[in-house]
Design an enzyme around this catalytic site. Structure first.
Site, PDB file in Angstrom:
ATOM      1  N   ASP A  55      36.536  24.460  32.978  1.00  0.00           N
ATOM      2  CA  ASP A  55      36.262  25.571  33.896  1.00  0.00           C
ATOM      3  C   ASP A  55      37.414  25.631  34.902  1.00  0.00           C
ATOM      4  O   ASP A  55      37.653  24.653  35.628  1.00  0.00           O
ATOM      5  CB  ASP A  55      34.921  25.298  34.599  1.00  0.00           C
ATOM      6  CG  ASP A  55      34.508  26.424  35.530  1.00  0.00           C
ATOM      7  OD1 ASP A  55      35.373  27.221  35.953  1.00  0.00           O
ATOM      8  OD2 ASP A  55      33.309  26.488  35.854  1.00  0.00           O
ATOM      9  N   SER A 105      47.315  41.894  36.960  1.00  0.00           N
ATOM     10  CA  SER A 105      46.848  43.168  36.382  1.00  0.00           C
ATOM     11  C   SER A 105      47.494  44.338  37.111  1.00  0.00           C
ATOM     12  O   SER A 105      47.819  44.235  38.299  1.00  0.00           O
ATOM     13  CB  SER A 105      45.330  43.275  36.535  1.00  0.00           C
ATOM     14  OG  SER A 105      44.879  44.537  36.075  1.00  0.00           O
ATOM     15  N   TYR A 152      37.681  42.950  42.351  1.00  0.00           N
ATOM     16  CA  TYR A 152      38.512  42.506  41.220  1.00  0.00           C
ATOM     17  C   TYR A 152      39.966  42.876  41.510  1.00  0.00           C
ATOM     18  O   TYR A 152      40.869  42.051  41.387  1.00  0.00           O
ATOM     19  CB  TYR A 152      38.043  43.153  39.915  1.00  0.00           C
ATOM     20  CG  TYR A 152      38.977  42.875  38.754  1.00  0.00           C
ATOM     21  CD1 TYR A 152      38.990  41.627  38.133  1.00  0.00           C
ATOM     22  CD2 TYR A 152      39.885  43.837  38.289  1.00  0.00           C
ATOM     23  CE1 TYR A 152      39.868  41.352  37.075  1.00  0.00           C
ATOM     24  CE2 TYR A 152      40.758  43.584  37.249  1.00  0.00           C
ATOM     25  CZ  TYR A 152      40.746  42.333  36.643  1.00  0.00           C
ATOM     26  OH  TYR A 152      41.624  42.066  35.612  1.00  0.00           O
ATOM     27  N   LYS A 183      43.299  40.380  42.105  1.00  0.00           N
ATOM     28  CA  LYS A 183      44.532  40.415  41.305  1.00  0.00           C
ATOM     29  C   LYS A 183      45.756  40.658  42.207  1.00  0.00           C
ATOM     30  O   LYS A 183      46.852  40.170  41.911  1.00  0.00           O
ATOM     31  CB  LYS A 183      44.423  41.474  40.206  1.00  0.00           C
ATOM     32  CG  LYS A 183      43.446  41.085  39.096  1.00  0.00           C
ATOM     33  CD  LYS A 183      43.893  39.816  38.369  1.00  0.00           C
ATOM     34  CE  LYS A 183      43.015  39.473  37.193  1.00  0.00           C
ATOM     35  NZ  LYS A 183      43.481  38.310  36.421  1.00  0.00           N
TER      36      LYS A 183
HETATM   37  N1  LIG Z   1      41.337  43.476  29.247  1.00  0.00           N
HETATM   38  C1  LIG Z   1      41.984  44.182  30.152  1.00  0.00           C
HETATM   39  O1  LIG Z   1      41.930  45.413  30.135  1.00  0.00           O
HETATM   40  C2  LIG Z   1      42.811  43.484  31.196  1.00  0.00           C
HETATM   41  C3  LIG Z   1      43.755  44.236  31.907  1.00  0.00           C
HETATM   42  C4  LIG Z   1      44.538  43.577  32.881  1.00  0.00           C
HETATM   43  C5  LIG Z   1      44.375  42.227  33.093  1.00  0.00           C
HETATM   44  N2  LIG Z   1      43.434  41.527  32.381  1.00  0.00           N
HETATM   45  C6  LIG Z   1      43.334  40.090  32.645  1.00  0.00           C
HETATM   46  O2  LIG Z   1      43.626  39.405  31.434  1.00  0.00           O
HETATM   47  C7  LIG Z   1      43.081  38.094  31.495  1.00  0.00           C
HETATM   48  C8  LIG Z   1      42.410  37.772  30.172  1.00  0.00           C
HETATM   49  O3  LIG Z   1      41.248  38.557  30.012  1.00  0.00           O
HETATM   50  P1  LIG Z   1      40.883  39.314  28.658  1.00  0.00           P
HETATM   51  O4  LIG Z   1      41.033  40.748  28.935  1.00  0.00           O
HETATM   52  O5  LIG Z   1      41.582  38.702  27.501  1.00  0.00           O
HETATM   53  O6  LIG Z   1      39.286  39.057  28.618  1.00  0.00           O
HETATM   54  P2  LIG Z   1      38.392  38.129  27.673  1.00  0.00           P
HETATM   55  O7  LIG Z   1      37.022  38.228  28.222  1.00  0.00           O
HETATM   56  O8  LIG Z   1      38.590  38.520  26.247  1.00  0.00           O
HETATM   57  O9  LIG Z   1      38.980  36.670  27.918  1.00  0.00           O
HETATM   58  C9  LIG Z   1      38.784  35.974  29.116  1.00  0.00           C
HETATM   59  C10 LIG Z   1      38.524  34.515  28.772  1.00  0.00           C
HETATM   60  O10 LIG Z   1      38.454  33.772  30.014  1.00  0.00           O
HETATM   61  C11 LIG Z   1      37.409  32.826  29.867  1.00  0.00           C
HETATM   62  N3  LIG Z   1      36.904  32.417  31.184  1.00  0.00           N
HETATM   63  C12 LIG Z   1      36.196  33.162  32.071  1.00  0.00           C
HETATM   64  N4  LIG Z   1      35.882  32.422  33.150  1.00  0.00           N
HETATM   65  C13 LIG Z   1      36.407  31.189  32.936  1.00  0.00           C
HETATM   66  C14 LIG Z   1      36.396  29.973  33.683  1.00  0.00           C
HETATM   67  N5  LIG Z   1      35.767  29.883  34.866  1.00  0.00           N
HETATM   68  N6  LIG Z   1      37.042  28.898  33.172  1.00  0.00           N
HETATM   69  C15 LIG Z   1      37.652  28.975  31.960  1.00  0.00           C
HETATM   70  N7  LIG Z   1      37.680  30.088  31.209  1.00  0.00           N
HETATM   71  C16 LIG Z   1      37.052  31.177  31.682  1.00  0.00           C
HETATM   72  C17 LIG Z   1      36.334  33.542  29.048  1.00  0.00           C
HETATM   73  O11 LIG Z   1      35.430  32.621  28.453  1.00  0.00           O
HETATM   74  C18 LIG Z   1      37.187  34.301  28.033  1.00  0.00           C
HETATM   75  O12 LIG Z   1      37.409  33.538  26.863  1.00  0.00           O
HETATM   76  C19 LIG Z   1      42.143  38.092  32.690  1.00  0.00           C
HETATM   77  O13 LIG Z   1      42.756  37.417  33.780  1.00  0.00           O
HETATM   78  C20 LIG Z   1      41.969  39.567  33.005  1.00  0.00           C
HETATM   79  O14 LIG Z   1      41.645  39.777  34.373  1.00  0.00           O
HETATM   80  C21 LIG Z   1      42.671  42.121  31.441  1.00  0.00           C
END
Ligand SMILES: NC(=O)c1ccc[n+]([C@@H]2O[C@H](COP(=O)([O-])OP(=O)(O)OC[C@H]3O[C@@H](n4cnc5c(N)ncnc54)[C@H](O)[C@@H]3O)[C@@H](O)[C@H]2O)c1
Length: 250
Positions: A59, A140, A153, A157
């Site tokens: 975590d 982001s 959120y 970021k």
């Molecule tokens: N998807 C989008 O549109 C988008 C856009 C910009 C930025 N992001 C950022 O990209 C990053 C990855 O997200 P994603 O879009 O691949 O989403 P996702 O939900 O597919 O992956 C996120 C992962 O983080 C893990 N996670 C969450 N809380 C956690 C914790 N406390 N400890 C360990 N692991 C934890 C989850 O289990 C999951 O596997 C994030 O930081 C998100 O904010 C996403």
């Protein structure tokens, strides 16, 4: 073929899904020993097995879990070079006055406290061993060009981007680089929360219409940007927020 990250050792948080799984795949292809961490035992194990890399359930909000991951890197590979702070969390898009305390806390714990702990636990390793290091945070476009309904959120970021710049200048003399990658909306496990409704092509249309290149970001886009920042080609690059957004932030 010369691999771009040959012989490096990397920790990738949240590697069990979405962008993190894409970054782990790219880094593995490019010769890095990857340690995926995630909250989800099932997803982390599945991705790690498919890539032939290591997985630790950890975590990002817990100090003892970061300590265990560092210990694993040193015991197993004898070194650490790259840290990708990718794990993130959000609540579902909604009017800001309706956000609950636990939703606010979740954003700042998972998105910001994680960076605090990764620096607190891992920086001493680089400093005491006089080793160059590379931290890449997945921030982001939400932190740079926010949309309504995701105030805390977006603010978390923005904190990621700011902390990245501060640490970049603070540790530049030690050759420890800090950069952020800023994806625009993609289609991952979190997308339905950003949209505040199911992640379908129809529901994504309004968001995608604001992206000049006409599509969202993919794990491959994000992984390619991270690979560049982690490589020797970026040895003089620190403190940037690299937008991977098809022109959204222009
Ligand atoms: N998807 C989008 O549109 C988008 C856009 C910009 C930025 N992001 C950022 O990209 C990053 C990855 O997200 P994603 O879009 O691949 O989403 P996702 O939900 O597919 O992956 C996120 C992962 O983080 C893990 N996670 C969450 N809380 C956690 C914790 N406390 N400890 C360990 N692991 C934890 C989850 O289990 C999951 O596997 C994030 O930081 C998100 O904010 C996403």
């Amino acid at each position: 073929m010369v691999r771009r990250l040959e012989g490096k050792v990397a920790i990738i948080t949240g590697g069990g899904s979405g962008f993190g799984a894409g970054i782990a795949a790219k880094f593995t292809q490019e010769g890095t020993k990857v340690i995926i961490t995630d909250l989800s035992q099932d997803n982390g194990t599945k991705i790690a097995q498919s890539l032939g890399c290591d997985f630790l359930r950890a975590d990002v909000t817990k100090r003892e879990d970061w300590e265990a991951v560092l210990e694993h890197a040193i015991d197993t590979f004898g070194r650490l070079d790259i840290v990708v702070n990718n794990a993130g969390a959000t609540y579902s898009n909604k009017p800001t006055e309706t956000v609950k305390d636990d939703e606010f806390d979740m954003c700042f714990h998972v998105n910001v406290r994680s960076l605090y702990l990764s620096s607190s636990v891992l920086l001493p390793y680089f400093l005491e061993n006089d080793r160059p290091g590379c931290f890449i945070q997945i921030a982001s476009t939400a932190g740079l060009r926010p949309r309504p309904g995701l105030t805390w959120y977006n603010a978390s970021k923005a904190a990621v981007s700011n902390a990245t710049k501060t640490m970049a200048v603070e540790y530049a003399p030690n050759k420890i680089r800090f950069n952020a990658v800023c994806p625009v909306v993609g289609s991952t496990g979190m997308t339905h929360l950003f949209l505040g409704k199911p992640d379908t092509e129809e529901n994504r249309k309004a968001w995608v219409s604001t992206i000049p290149m006409g599509r969202g970001s993919t794990p491959k886009d994000v992984a390619n940007a991270c690979c560049y920042l982690a490589s020797e080609e970026a040895e003089f690059i620190t403190g940037v927020n690299l937008e991977v957004d098809g022109g959204r932030c222009v």
